[in-house]
Design a protein around this motif. Structure first.
Motif, PDB file in Angstrom:
ATOM      1  N   ALA A 201       0.854  -1.202   0.000  1.00  0.00           N
ATOM      2  CA  ALA A 201       0.000   0.000   0.000  1.00  0.00           C
ATOM      3  C   ALA A 201       0.880   1.239   0.000  1.00  0.00           C
ATOM      4  O   ALA A 201       0.658   2.189   0.752  1.00  0.00           O
ATOM      5  N   ALA A 202       1.866   1.249  -0.872  1.00  0.00           N
ATOM      6  CA  ALA A 202       2.925   2.254  -0.810  1.00  0.00           C
ATOM      7  C   ALA A 202       2.475   3.648  -1.198  1.00  0.00           C
ATOM      8  O   ALA A 202       3.165   4.624  -0.876  1.00  0.00           O
ATOM      9  N   THR A 203       1.336   3.791  -1.875  1.00  0.00           N
ATOM     10  CA  THR A 203       0.876   5.133  -2.230  1.00  0.00           C
ATOM     11  C   THR A 203       0.076   5.793  -1.112  1.00  0.00           C
ATOM     12  O   THR A 203      -0.324   6.941  -1.240  1.00  0.00           O
ATOM     13  N   SER A 204      -0.169   5.066  -0.023  1.00  0.00           N
ATOM     14  CA  SER A 204      -0.807   5.684   1.138  1.00  0.00           C
ATOM     15  C   SER A 204       0.176   6.623   1.816  1.00  0.00           C
ATOM     16  O   SER A 204       1.382   6.605   1.546  1.00  0.00           O
ATOM     17  N   SER A 205      -0.311   7.468   2.720  1.00  0.00           N
ATOM     18  CA  SER A 205       0.573   8.402   3.407  1.00  0.00           C
ATOM     19  C   SER A 205       1.612   7.660   4.240  1.00  0.00           C
ATOM     20  O   SER A 205       2.784   8.052   4.284  1.00  0.00           O
ATOM     21  N   VAL A 206       1.205   6.562   4.897  1.00  0.00           N
ATOM     22  CA  VAL A 206       2.171   5.766   5.673  1.00  0.00           C
ATOM     23  C   VAL A 206       3.165   5.082   4.739  1.00  0.00           C
ATOM     24  O   VAL A 206       4.368   5.018   5.035  1.00  0.00           O
ATOM     25  N   GLY A 207       2.677   4.583   3.610  1.00  0.00           N
ATOM     26  CA  GLY A 207       3.573   3.946   2.659  1.00  0.00           C
ATOM     27  C   GLY A 207       4.640   4.894   2.153  1.00  0.00           C
ATOM     28  O   GLY A 207       5.834   4.559   2.111  1.00  0.00           O
ATOM     29  N   LEU A 208       4.235   6.105   1.782  1.00  0.00           N
ATOM     30  CA  LEU A 208       5.198   7.098   1.295  1.00  0.00           C
ATOM     31  C   LEU A 208       6.186   7.493   2.382  1.00  0.00           C
ATOM     32  O   LEU A 208       7.383   7.655   2.125  1.00  0.00           O
ATOM     33  N   ALA A 209       5.691   7.645   3.610  1.00  0.00           N
ATOM     34  CA  ALA A 209       6.584   7.961   4.720  1.00  0.00           C
ATOM     35  C   ALA A 209       7.575   6.825   4.955  1.00  0.00           C
ATOM     36  O   ALA A 209       8.746   7.061   5.272  1.00  0.00           O
ATOM     37  N   SER A 210       7.124   5.585   4.796  1.00  0.00           N
ATOM     38  CA  SER A 210       8.001   4.438   4.992  1.00  0.00           C
ATOM     39  C   SER A 210       9.138   4.429   3.980  1.00  0.00           C
ATOM     40  O   SER A 210      10.278   4.073   4.312  1.00  0.00           O
ATOM     41  N   LEU A 211       8.858   4.815   2.750  1.00  0.00           N
ATOM     42  CA  LEU A 211       9.920   4.920   1.744  1.00  0.00           C
ATOM     43  C   LEU A 211      10.961   5.941   2.175  1.00  0.00           C
ATOM     44  O   LEU A 211      12.171   5.702   2.066  1.00  0.00           O
ATOM     45  N   ALA A 212      10.495   7.089   2.688  1.00  0.00           N
ATOM     46  CA  ALA A 212      11.420   8.144   3.107  1.00  0.00           C
ATOM     47  C   ALA A 212      12.239   7.720   4.317  1.00  0.00           C
ATOM     48  O   ALA A 212      13.439   8.000   4.399  1.00  0.00           O
ATOM     49  N   VAL A 213      11.598   7.051   5.275  1.00  0.00           N
ATOM     50  CA  VAL A 213      12.316   6.590   6.465  1.00  0.00           C
ATOM     51  C   VAL A 213      13.366   5.549   6.085  1.00  0.00           C
ATOM     52  O   VAL A 213      14.501   5.573   6.581  1.00  0.00           O
ATOM     53  N   ALA A 214      13.003   4.637   5.188  1.00  0.00           N
ATOM     54  CA  ALA A 214      13.964   3.632   4.742  1.00  0.00           C
ATOM     55  C   ALA A 214      15.171   4.292   4.084  1.00  0.00           C
ATOM     56  O   ALA A 214      16.329   3.921   4.355  1.00  0.00           O
ATOM     57  N   ARG A 215      14.933   5.251   3.233  1.00  0.00           N
ATOM     58  CA  ARG A 215      16.023   5.975   2.596  1.00  0.00           C
ATOM     59  C   ARG A 215      16.883   6.691   3.640  1.00  0.00           C
ATOM     60  O   ARG A 215      18.113   6.743   3.531  1.00  0.00           O
ATOM     61  N   ARG A 216      16.230   7.237   4.660  1.00  0.00           N
ATOM     62  CA  ARG A 216      16.936   7.993   5.690  1.00  0.00           C
ATOM     63  C   ARG A 216      17.974   7.133   6.410  1.00  0.00           C
ATOM     64  O   ARG A 216      19.053   7.621   6.765  1.00  0.00           O
ATOM     65  N   VAL A 217      17.670   5.856   6.634  1.00  0.00           N
ATOM     66  CA  VAL A 217      18.603   4.987   7.347  1.00  0.00           C
ATOM     67  C   VAL A 217      19.493   4.185   6.400  1.00  0.00           C
ATOM     68  O   VAL A 217      20.284   3.358   6.848  1.00  0.00           O
ATOM     69  N   GLY A 218      19.369   4.425   5.096  1.00  0.00           N
ATOM     70  CA  GLY A 218      20.233   3.750   4.138  1.00  0.00           C
ATOM     71  C   GLY A 218      19.741   2.401   3.675  1.00  0.00           C
ATOM     72  O   GLY A 218      20.508   1.631   3.079  1.00  0.00           O
ATOM     73  N   ALA A 219      18.473   2.082   3.924  1.00  0.00           N
ATOM     74  CA  ALA A 219      17.897   0.828   3.454  1.00  0.00           C
ATOM     75  C   ALA A 219      17.426   0.970   2.000  1.00  0.00           C
ATOM     76  O   ALA A 219      17.426   2.069   1.437  1.00  0.00           O
ATOM     77  N   VAL A 220      17.016  -0.149   1.407  1.00  0.00           N
ATOM     78  CA  VAL A 220      16.579  -0.175   0.006  1.00  0.00           C
ATOM     79  C   VAL A 220      15.074  -0.440  -0.022  1.00  0.00           C
ATOM     80  O   VAL A 220      14.637  -1.577   0.188  1.00  0.00           O
ATOM     81  N   PRO A 221      14.253   0.592  -0.273  1.00  0.00           N
ATOM     82  CA  PRO A 221      12.800   0.390  -0.243  1.00  0.00           C
ATOM     83  C   PRO A 221      12.251  -0.139  -1.567  1.00  0.00           C
ATOM     84  O   PRO A 221      12.566   0.367  -2.643  1.00  0.00           O
ATOM     85  N   ILE A 222      11.419  -1.176  -1.451  1.00  0.00           N
ATOM     86  CA  ILE A 222      10.709  -1.748  -2.592  1.00  0.00           C
ATOM     87  C   ILE A 222       9.224  -1.493  -2.363  1.00  0.00           C
ATOM     88  O   ILE A 222       8.658  -1.938  -1.356  1.00  0.00           O
ATOM     89  N   ALA A 223       8.580  -0.786  -3.266  1.00  0.00           N
ATOM     90  CA  ALA A 223       7.173  -0.413  -3.112  1.00  0.00           C
ATOM     91  C   ALA A 223       6.283  -1.342  -3.913  1.00  0.00           C
ATOM     92  O   ALA A 223       6.665  -1.817  -4.987  1.00  0.00           O
ATOM     93  N   THR A 224       5.083  -1.610  -3.380  1.00  0.00           N
ATOM     94  CA  THR A 224       4.087  -2.335  -4.161  1.00  0.00           C
ATOM     95  C   THR A 224       2.917  -1.415  -4.477  1.00  0.00           C
ATOM     96  O   THR A 224       2.571  -0.530  -3.698  1.00  0.00           O
ATOM     97  N   SER A 225       2.341  -1.643  -5.643  1.00  0.00           N
ATOM     98  CA  SER A 225       1.130  -0.946  -6.063  1.00  0.00           C
ATOM     99  C   SER A 225       0.357  -1.916  -6.943  1.00  0.00           C
ATOM    100  O   SER A 225       0.940  -2.845  -7.523  1.00  0.00           O
ATOM    101  N   ARG A 226      -0.940  -1.739  -7.031  1.00  0.00           N
ATOM    102  CA  ARG A 226      -1.735  -2.678  -7.817  1.00  0.00           C
ATOM    103  C   ARG A 226      -1.414  -2.595  -9.301  1.00  0.00           C
ATOM    104  O   ARG A 226      -1.526  -3.587 -10.021  1.00  0.00           O
ATOM    105  N   SER A 227      -1.051  -1.394  -9.776  1.00  0.00           N
ATOM    106  CA  SER A 227      -0.742  -1.244 -11.193  1.00  0.00           C
ATOM    107  C   SER A 227       0.517  -0.399 -11.347  1.00  0.00           C
ATOM    108  O   SER A 227       0.951   0.289 -10.416  1.00  0.00           O
ATOM    109  N   SER A 228       1.081  -0.438 -12.552  1.00  0.00           N
ATOM    110  CA  SER A 228       2.297   0.314 -12.836  1.00  0.00           C
ATOM    111  C   SER A 228       2.016   1.799 -13.055  1.00  0.00           C
ATOM    112  O   SER A 228       2.951   2.580 -13.220  1.00  0.00           O
TER     113      SER A 228
END
Length: 332
Positions: free
Chosen positions: A153-180
């Motif tokens: 659910a990466a396009t939700s507000s929590v999903g988007l924040a999770s991508l930013a937090v992962a980047r902040r700590v140097g992790a590699v975020p992989i997002a899922t969405s129903r369509s491209s």
């Protein structure tokens, strides 16, 4: 008088109604906040429908998150002054408090300072998503630099924040969405990879990205039977954290394969009800706000409390990318 959103039956967004009530007066340990902007959350639509993690007691109010100014102080509250710019974070039950109103009373522990440079809209949009992401991934999940993390659910507000937090700590975020169709927006938001689950096999794609290992972390807002595939996409010894119940279906442990992983549930309240955890989270999120690493993505702003039904319909449309904000007075 204060306009407050109430509902006396469970159901669709049109059960929400506006009521004129006397201005609320804070009791001991509480503050009254003149609400400038309200951040909408999926938890609130679930609470309205009666499908949230706690039972809804009717008649009910609604709302976890807002920004505004302190209007009055209850007995024993010394850390705030009338006129302070603040945000309200989810540190209470909506059976006890709600911020869908012109003026709302909340526990003083649920209030955090809002910098002068942060707009009312951003102040209502930032805290819940980033607190959930920090708490679930870093504080309790132990996310580290170099880890792969799968965010559903990466396009939700929590999903988007999770991508930013992962980047902040140097992790590699992989997002899922129903369509491209949302892939470009997710990549712009920080996703290193995007998996369109309606168009490609989730497990195959994740294993391809991670050279066959799987993700050290999976951060799932959906739950339900789909956890079987998420488990197969998790690295040996990895952590599958469920922080939402968007599927509305029972969530089994995939015991038929006995996967080597930790499967756990996470709720924001575990952190917001703990003063030390909330202090650490506030420091982490605040630092990201100040240096520009964390910027809330706002999908749409609705102006006026009388737009609350339309705002909730949009919340449940699954078409948004980011946060939905409601302005009680209809002015920024």
């Amino acid at each position: 008088m204060t306009r407050t959103v109430r509902f006396s039956e469970l159901g669709e967004p049109d059960v929400l109604q506006l009521a004129d009530e006397p201005d609320p007066v804070p009791g001991p340990g509480e503050v009254a906040v003149d609400v400038a902007a309200i951040g909408l959350n999926r938890a609130e639509s679930m609470f309205r429908r009666g499908t949230y993690i706690e039972e809804t007691r009717l008649p009910a109010r609604l709302g976890y998150e807002c920004s505004g100014t302190v209007a009055a102080l209850g007995e024993g509250v010394t850390q705030w002054s009338v006129g302070d710019r603040v945000s309200v974070v989810p540190a209470f039950s909506m059976n006890d408090y709600g911020v869908y109103a012109d003026r709302a009373v909340v526990p003083a522990r649920a209030v955090v300072p809002l910098p002068d440079a942060t707009s009312w809209v951003d102040g209502a949009a930032v805290w819940m998503p980033f607190l959930v992401a920090y708490g679930g991934l870093v504080e309790t999940g132990g996310l580290r630099a170099g880890d792969h993390v799968l965010v559903t659910a990466a396009t939700s507000s929590v999903g988007l924040a999770s991508l930013a937090v992962a980047r902040r700590v140097g992790a590699v975020p992989i997002a899922t969405s129903r369509s491209s169709s949302k892939a470009a927006a997710l990549e712009q938001a920080g996703a290193a990879h995007v998996v369109a689950t309606g168009e490609e096999d989730l497990v195959e794609r994740v294993l391809e990205i991670t050279d066959g290992r799987g993700c050290e972390h999976v951060f799932d807002a959906v739950a339900g039977p789909g956890v079987a595939d998420l488990a197969r996409a998790t690295a040996p010894g990895g952590i599958l954290t469920i922080h939402g119940l968007l599927s509305g279906q029972p969530t089994p442990f995939p015991a038929e394969t006995l996967p080597d992983l930790w499967m756990r549930a996470y709720t924001l309240f575990a952190m917001t009800h703990d003063a030390q955890r909330l202090r650490r989270a506030g420091a982490f999120v605040g630092a990201g706000l100040r240096d520009g690493a964390f910027t809330p993505q706002v999908d749409r702003v609705f102006e006026g409390l009388d737009q609350v039904v339309d705002a909730h319909r949009h919340l449940e449309s699954n078409t948004q990318v980011g946060k939905i904000v409601l302005l009680p007075g209809g002015a920024r």
